[in-house]
Design an enzyme around this catalytic site. Structure first.
Site, short mmCIF file in Angstrom:
data_model
loop_
_atom_site.label_atom_id
_atom_site.label_comp_id
_atom_site.label_asym_id
_atom_site.label_seq_id
_atom_site.Cartn_x
_atom_site.Cartn_y
_atom_site.Cartn_z
N GLY A 13 0.84 -1.20 0.00
CA GLY A 13 0.00 0.00 0.00
C GLY A 13 0.88 1.24 0.00
O GLY A 13 1.89 1.27 0.68
N THR A 116 6.49 -6.45 2.44
CA THR A 116 7.59 -6.04 1.57
C THR A 116 8.93 -6.36 2.23
O THR A 116 9.87 -6.84 1.58
CB THR A 116 7.49 -4.53 1.31
OG1 THR A 116 6.23 -4.25 0.72
CG2 THR A 116 8.62 -4.03 0.43
N ASP A 138 0.58 2.48 9.03
CA ASP A 138 0.19 1.68 10.20
C ASP A 138 1.19 1.75 11.36
O ASP A 138 0.85 1.38 12.48
CB ASP A 138 0.00 0.21 9.80
CG ASP A 138 -0.99 0.03 8.66
OD1 ASP A 138 -1.84 0.92 8.48
OD2 ASP A 138 -0.92 -0.98 7.94
N MET A 180 -7.84 3.64 9.70
CA MET A 180 -7.05 2.52 9.17
C MET A 180 -5.97 2.09 10.17
O MET A 180 -5.82 2.68 11.23
CB MET A 180 -6.39 2.93 7.85
CG MET A 180 -7.24 2.69 6.64
SD MET A 180 -6.26 2.96 5.14
CE MET A 180 -7.42 2.38 3.91
N GLY A 181 -5.18 1.11 9.77
CA GLY A 181 -4.11 0.65 10.66
C GLY A 181 -3.90 -0.84 10.62
O GLY A 181 -3.09 -1.39 11.36
N ARG A 277 -23.84 7.50 13.84
CA ARG A 277 -23.39 7.64 12.45
C ARG A 277 -21.94 7.16 12.32
O ARG A 277 -21.15 7.32 13.26
CB ARG A 277 -23.45 9.10 12.00
CG ARG A 277 -24.86 9.63 11.91
CD ARG A 277 -25.53 9.14 10.62
NE ARG A 277 -26.75 9.85 10.37
CZ ARG A 277 -27.94 9.49 10.82
NH1 ARG A 277 -28.07 8.41 11.57
NH2 ARG A 277 -29.02 10.20 10.52
N ARG A 286 -4.11 7.73 3.31
CA ARG A 286 -2.82 7.45 2.64
C ARG A 286 -2.50 8.49 1.57
O ARG A 286 -1.47 8.41 0.90
CB ARG A 286 -2.86 6.07 1.98
CG ARG A 286 -2.93 4.94 2.96
CD ARG A 286 -2.33 3.64 2.47
NE ARG A 286 -2.52 3.28 1.11
CZ ARG A 286 -3.05 2.12 0.69
NH1 ARG A 286 -3.48 1.25 1.59
NH2 ARG A 286 -3.14 1.83 -0.58
O1 F6P Z 1 -1.13 -1.03 5.30
C1 F6P Z 1 -1.69 0.17 4.93
C2 F6P Z 1 -3.18 0.04 4.79
O2 F6P Z 1 -3.71 1.29 4.40
C3 F6P Z 1 -3.90 -0.47 6.04
O3 F6P Z 1 -4.06 0.51 7.00
C4 F6P Z 1 -5.17 -0.98 5.44
O4 F6P Z 1 -5.72 -2.02 6.23
C5 F6P Z 1 -4.73 -1.53 4.11
O5 F6P Z 1 -3.51 -0.90 3.80
C6 F6P Z 1 -5.69 -1.29 2.98
O6 F6P Z 1 -5.22 -1.97 1.87
P1 F6P Z 1 -5.71 -1.74 0.38
O7 F6P Z 1 -5.17 -0.43 -0.09
O8 F6P Z 1 -5.13 -2.90 -0.36
O9 F6P Z 1 -7.20 -1.72 0.42
#
Ligand code: F6P
Length: 359
Positions: A13, A116, A138, A180-181, A277, A286
């Site tokens: 990612g 990776t 993360d 996320m995380g 909600r 990201r």
């Molecule tokens: O590892 C980074 C990350 O953004 C995580 O936080 C998340 O669970 C995952 O990648 C999402 O992956 P993708 O972009 O493949 O949906």
């Protein structure tokens, strides 16, 4: 004449400061040698496997310090499939080695997260010279205090929670912001504390829905009409935490909820009768430009990676430990996960000021 030929790839990612890190490496090298050739592999390990690359020039690294994404593109190539031949029977590991030797590289600079890193270590074991740079929003890479992308993602997630605050207050609602995380709670913990979330749910601290409801009710009794929950995408209930990995996977396959937050929202709604909600900022976390902290971090990590290459000292992740860049042997860290310690100071301090972790 002092000359080096390096390959570079970004895998997994993406995150905000990949370009800044590559720029740091290339500037650090080109400033200290007569001639440098940099081959950029497209879309992560895929480019290395299938020989998809281009020769980069200094122009490619100019003006990218603040640019999000990655100029090389990225893709997920699961580590567990690296030893499995592709649909045409190609041995991926051998193919990567062949590309490396064909280009006569001195070193591969690999930017990526945990998966990776495992493949980078595999290539090291196969005899290639590799340097890994720890990337991920993360922050779950073992052996470094911080990964790049983390701080930028905190900013985005915090902004999302800040925006929710004002609307939640207007409507007297309970709001969940899902952060996320992956399997760890670093991003949720930092964004939650930074934005004044009232309840923070992390994978490392399985929650009891009754405790969550108690925390909401307490706020209501205190005259506060709204409650904000920062919920990690990997948050898990106490009951679910008792399931085996396989059982939990099965449960998640069958679930009607798009993600954990929706299940939590429904549970809260049922018990309290209040409107709940859910907001999921998702991949915005990201995206965009790296924050100044990440730019500075990546410039330092990049320069330290360049120094390791100049020293011909390979097989390391370039980490940040106690404010200093450090060469950490890949073999010591690959495959390990850095998780939030539920008993750490930050959690204790957050609890001190009344934040509930639902435990
Ligand atoms: O590892 C980074 C990350 O953004 C995580 O936080 C998340 O669970 C995952 O990648 C999402 O992956 P993708 O972009 O493949 O949906």
């Amino acid at each position: 004449m002092f000359m080096k030929r390096i390959g570079m790839l970004t895998s997994g990612g993406d995150c905000q400061a990949l370009n800044a890190a590559m720029r740091g490496v290339v500037k650090g090298l080109s400033n200290n040698m007569d001639e440098l050739e940099v081959y950029g592999f497209h879309n992560g390990y895929k480019g290395l496997i299938y020989g998809d690359y281009r020769l980069l020039t200094s122009a490619d690294f100019s003006g990218i310090l603040t640019k999000g994404g990655t100029i090389l593109g990225s893709s997920r190539q699961p580590f567990k499939l690296m030893r499995v031949p592709d649909e045409n029977g190609l041995d991926k590991v051998e193919a990567m080695k062949q590309t490396y030797y064909k280009l006569n590289l001195n070193c591969l600079v690999i930017l990526g997260g945990n998966g990776t890193q495992k493949t980078a270590n595999l290539l090291r074991e196969e005899g290639l010279n590799v340097i890994h740079l720890p990337k991920t929003i993360d922050n779950d890479i073992y052996g470094t205090d911080v990964t790049f992308g983390f701080q930028s993602a905190i900013n985005v997630a915090s902004d999302a929670i800040d925006c929710i605050h004002t609307t939640a207050a207007s409507h007297n609602r309970v709001f969940i912001v899902e952060v996320m995380g992956h399997k760890v709670g670093w991003l949720t913990l930092y964004a939650g504390v930074a934005s004044g979330a009232d309840i923070i749910l992390l994978p490392e601290i399985p929650y009891d829905i009754h405790k969550v409801v108690d925390a909401i009710n307490k706020r209501t009794q205190e005259g506060k009409g709204f409650t904000i929950l920062a919920v990690a995408e990997g948050a898990i209930s106490k009951e679910d935490a008792k399931l085996s990995k396989k059982e939990y996977k099965e449960k998640m396959k069958k679930t009607k909820y798009p993600s954990v937050s929706y299940e939590i929202a429904e549970k809260i709604s049922k018990v309290t009768g209040t409107e709940v909600r859910v907001t999921v900022p998702g991949h915005t976390q990201r995206g965009g430009s790296p924050c100044p902290y990440d730019r500075a971090l990546c410039t330092r990590l990049g320069a330290a990676a360049a120094k390791a290459i100049l020293d011909e000292d390979y097989g390391y992740m370039i980490a940040m430990v106690d404010g200093k860049t450090k060469r950490v042997p890949l073999g010591e860290v690959a495959g390990k996960l850095k998780i939030v310690d539920p008993g750490c100071q930050m959690i204790k301090e957050a609890k001190m000021i009344g934040i509930s972790f639902g435990d």
